[in-house]
Write a protein that holds these residues in place. Structure first.
Motif, mmCIF file in Angstrom:
data_model
loop_
_atom_site.group_PDB
_atom_site.id
_atom_site.type_symbol
_atom_site.label_atom_id
_atom_site.label_comp_id
_atom_site.label_asym_id
_atom_site.label_seq_id
_atom_site.Cartn_x
_atom_site.Cartn_y
_atom_site.Cartn_z
ATOM 1 N N HIS A 206 0.797 -1.238 0.001
ATOM 2 C CA HIS A 206 -0.106 0.123 -0.045
ATOM 3 C C HIS A 206 1.008 1.322 0.159
ATOM 4 C CE1 HIS A 206 -3.963 -2.051 0.417
ATOM 5 N NE2 HIS A 206 -3.225 -2.822 1.528
ATOM 6 N N LEU A 207 0.502 2.375 -0.659
ATOM 7 C CA LEU A 207 1.064 3.581 -0.744
ATOM 8 C C LEU A 207 0.444 4.496 0.261
ATOM 9 C CD1 LEU A 207 1.328 4.058 -4.547
ATOM 10 C CD2 LEU A 207 2.869 2.875 -2.979
ATOM 11 N N GLN A 208 1.342 5.299 0.637
ATOM 12 C CA GLN A 208 0.923 6.455 1.766
ATOM 13 C C GLN A 208 1.698 7.865 1.276
ATOM 14 O OE1 GLN A 208 1.922 5.804 5.884
ATOM 15 N NE2 GLN A 208 0.389 7.334 6.671
ATOM 16 N N THR A 209 0.862 8.943 1.475
ATOM 17 C CA THR A 209 1.408 10.180 1.112
ATOM 18 C C THR A 209 1.485 10.747 2.461
ATOM 19 O OG1 THR A 209 0.509 10.405 -1.027
ATOM 20 C CG2 THR A 209 1.167 12.433 -0.141
ATOM 21 N N GLU A 210 2.665 11.534 2.883
ATOM 22 C CA GLU A 210 2.895 12.293 4.043
ATOM 23 C C GLU A 210 3.848 13.042 3.881
ATOM 24 O OE1 GLU A 210 3.711 11.594 8.836
ATOM 25 O OE2 GLU A 210 3.577 9.727 7.486
ATOM 26 N N GLY A 211 3.563 14.501 4.222
ATOM 27 C CA GLY A 211 4.916 15.554 4.121
ATOM 28 C C GLY A 211 5.265 15.673 2.476
ATOM 29 N N GLY A 212 4.247 15.445 1.541
ATOM 30 C CA GLY A 212 4.722 15.703 0.267
ATOM 31 C C GLY A 212 5.366 14.567 -0.419
ATOM 32 N N GLU A 213 5.796 13.455 0.320
ATOM 33 C CA GLU A 213 6.344 12.178 -0.072
ATOM 34 C C GLU A 213 5.341 11.074 -0.146
ATOM 35 O OE1 GLU A 213 9.683 11.442 2.178
ATOM 36 O OE2 GLU A 213 10.717 13.091 1.625
ATOM 37 N N THR A 214 5.538 10.326 -1.483
ATOM 38 C CA THR A 214 4.523 9.094 -1.576
ATOM 39 C C THR A 214 5.386 7.957 -1.433
ATOM 40 O OG1 THR A 214 2.897 10.442 -2.841
ATOM 41 C CG2 THR A 214 3.064 7.861 -3.256
ATOM 42 N N ALA A 215 5.246 7.144 -0.274
ATOM 43 C CA ALA A 215 6.110 5.909 -0.534
ATOM 44 C C ALA A 215 5.229 4.740 0.129
ATOM 45 C CB ALA A 215 7.018 6.293 0.710
ATOM 46 N N CYS A 216 6.045 3.420 -0.278
ATOM 47 C CA CYS A 216 5.265 2.494 0.130
ATOM 48 C C CYS A 216 5.332 2.042 1.471
ATOM 49 C CB CYS A 216 5.898 1.167 -0.508
ATOM 50 S SG CYS A 216 5.265 -0.328 -0.739
#
Length: 327
Positions: free
Chosen positions: A30-40
């Motif tokens: 699953h992907l998550q966007t936090e603080g302008g960064e999209t990471a797995c």
């Protein structure tokens, strides 16, 4: 490791970009966007970063801790309209292109009408004049922005209490600057402020007494250390001499020898004794002029130091050729 470009879109609620797909191309996590960064969330693969935050930053004000809102730049006391003003352009539009002749004529008419309606009353126009004078004085005296804010607030309070009618705007503006210096513990004398203003020293001090009495200003009495720092910087005196003068001021305060005396005179006398101890070639008149006192006052405060350190003071003044004034 292979990298693939993915179409991105901005999510107003999350405050960043989200991929159209919700799975990681490497581990299918699953992907998550936090603080302008999209990471797995599984393998930590960074797919995209977006540093621009298009969302508002809500804040709570003192009168309402629960009502969080975003309204732009804070208000300022240094402008007659508190910073809420409108600027009408002249030759270019918002995209940088040149305006047509017809549009320029229209904007010129709008600017004319805008300037006519800029002040709602004569009092507001006088306030703008006073705030401009305060800005000029604080700039000439090299005062911080906070002092300009305090001076503008003092003048506004004086206008609200009807202290301005019958008195000069320049005098009240200069007195407001001096009041701001006293309330902010900034070493500036009436002589300095009057030298940059268009009014006399007596007028500035008289208007300051009115402000201090009517507004009940929280103005602390001036301290000798404030004058000491200013005088030492003006005369380019070494740090060790300045430190020694500070020790002499503390010694005088401990025995209450300088109670009721002019703080500038105390600073001048202690600095002169310290200069004599280090055999510096600075005269009494130079220190007295920089402190805004007379040489007689300087010598009188130097005599007070003999109550604290008689041997050191006698030898130091003797080396400078100082003669004790006759009584």
């Amino acid at each position: 490791m292979a990298y693939t470009n993915y179409d991105q879109q901005y999510d107003d609620e999350q405050g960043g970009n989200l991929s159209e797909g919700t799975r990681c191309p490497e581990c299918d996590g699953h992907l998550q966007t936090e603080g302008g960064e999209t990471a797995c969330l599984s393998c930590g693969l960074l797919l995209d970063e977006y540093r621009y935050d298009h969302g508002a930053t809500p804040r709570s004000y003192a009168d309402s801790e629960t009502d969080r809102e975003h309204v732009g730049a804070p208000l300022t006391e240094t402008r007659h309209d508190r910073g809420i003003s409108t600027a009408i352009g002249r030759t270019r539009d918002s995209n940088g292109g040149f305006l047509t002749a017809r549009k320029r004529r229209q904007l010129r008419r709008l600017r004319r009408e805008h300037s006519r309606g800029l002040f709602a009353s004569t009092a507001e126009r006088n306030l703008a004049t006073a705030l401009s004078e305060i800005a000029r004085l604080t700039s000439a005296l090299e005062l911080p922005r906070s002092a300009r804010e305090v001076a503008s607030r003092v003048y506004r309070e004086a206008q609200a209490r009807s202290l301005i009618p019958g008195r000069s705007i320049e005098e009240m503006a200069a007195a407001s600057v001096y009041a701001a210096c006293r309330c902010s513990a900034i070493s500036r004398s009436v002589v300095e402020i009057a030298s940059y203003s268009h009014v006399s020293e007596s007028a500035v001090y008289a208007r300051y007494r009115v402000l201090n009495k009517e507004l009940e200003l929280e103005a602390a009495p001036p301290r000798p250390e404030e004058t000491l720092t200013r005088v030492a910087s003006t005369l380019e005196i070494a740090d060790d001499v300045r430190a020694r003068a500070g020790e002499l001021i503390s010694a005088l305060r401990a025995v209450k020898a300088g109670s009721g005396c002019n703080p500038a005179g105390i600073a001048a006398g202690c600095l002169y004794v310290a200069v004599c101890e280090f055999s510096q070639s600075i005269t009494q008149h130079e220190i007295a002029a920089a402190a805004g006192v007379t040489a007689v006052t300087l010598r009188a405060r130097a005599e007070d130091l003999k109550q604290v350190e008689p041997k050191t003071t006698e030898s130091s003044l003797g080396d400078c050729g100082y003669d004790r004034p006759s009584t």
